[in-house]
Write an enzyme that holds these catalytic residues in place. Sequence first.
Site, mmCIF file in Angstrom:
data_model
loop_
_atom_site.group_PDB
_atom_site.id
_atom_site.type_symbol
_atom_site.label_atom_id
_atom_site.label_comp_id
_atom_site.label_asym_id
_atom_site.label_seq_id
_atom_site.Cartn_x
_atom_site.Cartn_y
_atom_site.Cartn_z
ATOM 1 N N CYS A 82 40.973 4.371 18.318
ATOM 2 C CA CYS A 82 41.426 4.771 16.987
ATOM 3 C C CYS A 82 41.118 3.650 16.000
ATOM 4 O O CYS A 82 41.461 2.490 16.233
ATOM 5 C CB CYS A 82 42.922 5.060 17.020
ATOM 6 S SG CYS A 82 43.636 5.434 15.401
ATOM 7 N N CYS A 124 44.789 2.146 14.675
ATOM 8 C CA CYS A 124 45.695 1.323 15.482
ATOM 9 C C CYS A 124 45.046 0.715 16.717
ATOM 10 O O CYS A 124 45.671 -0.091 17.410
ATOM 11 C CB CYS A 124 46.915 2.147 15.901
ATOM 12 S SG CYS A 124 46.534 3.491 17.063
ATOM 13 N N CYS A 174 45.580 10.922 16.719
ATOM 14 C CA CYS A 174 45.899 9.834 17.637
ATOM 15 C C CYS A 174 47.367 9.940 18.023
ATOM 16 O O CYS A 174 48.244 10.003 17.152
ATOM 17 C CB CYS A 174 45.609 8.490 16.971
ATOM 18 S SG CYS A 174 46.196 7.053 17.904
ATOM 19 N N CYS A 199 49.472 6.618 16.527
ATOM 20 C CA CYS A 199 49.764 6.397 15.105
ATOM 21 C C CYS A 199 49.712 7.659 14.265
ATOM 22 O O CYS A 199 50.046 7.620 13.080
ATOM 23 C CB CYS A 199 48.809 5.355 14.532
ATOM 24 S SG CYS A 199 47.088 5.922 14.358
ATOM 25 N N CYS A 234 35.674 17.725 17.781
ATOM 26 C CA CYS A 234 34.846 17.385 16.626
ATOM 27 C C CYS A 234 35.569 16.287 15.848
ATOM 28 O O CYS A 234 36.580 16.539 15.192
ATOM 29 C CB CYS A 234 34.633 18.631 15.767
ATOM 30 S SG CYS A 234 33.523 18.389 14.374
#
Length: 202
Positions: free
Chosen positions: A116, A119, A162, A165, A187
């Site tokens: 991510c 984070c 995610c 976060c 996607c």
Amino acid sequence: MAFNIITPGRVYSATSLTFVSTIKAAFVKPPLASPSRRNLLRFSSSPLSFPSLRRGFHGGRIVAMGSSAPESVNKPEEEWRAILSPEQFRILRQKGTEYPGTGEYNKVFDDGIYCCAGCGTPLYKSTTKFDSGCGWPAFFDGLPGAITRTPDPDGRRIEITCAACGGHLGHVFKGEGFPTPTDERHCVNSISLKFTPENPTL
């Protein structure tokens, strides 16, 4: 009980020899098992098992990834705005979408881990990435517990974020006929990701 002393040159009966052998066996302790043999005996009743570890690359170091959800990362939106670029904030925090074909990782197929961008939580392995031709990075599966799926309010698509976060990644589509193990296409916006190669150039 009296014992006869066996002396050389004297003939003894089979009964006498058997008696002496029995007495000797009763008073001689067997040799102790070696440590390695004791360990073999201790563990031979059940097979050895070791917990499986998942490994990823995060910030240049290897991190273990279990099947449970990652630790939550909670920040006020003002802090996210301060640490993210304007485009990252628009997509990760405001659920925007980058233009197709413009993303940094659309055509990247090197070995490594996609984390991510907000984070740093590991999200995808490069082995699950494939070329879908849609203009955005496509994956057929995420790391266990790393991705949260939420139906859009209109019910037409499923958003993926995610799990740590809540950063917006993109959408997941199923049943499009791609030859992948899951028949899914995650996607994902490139700007929502940070790629760490498995063998970074020194």
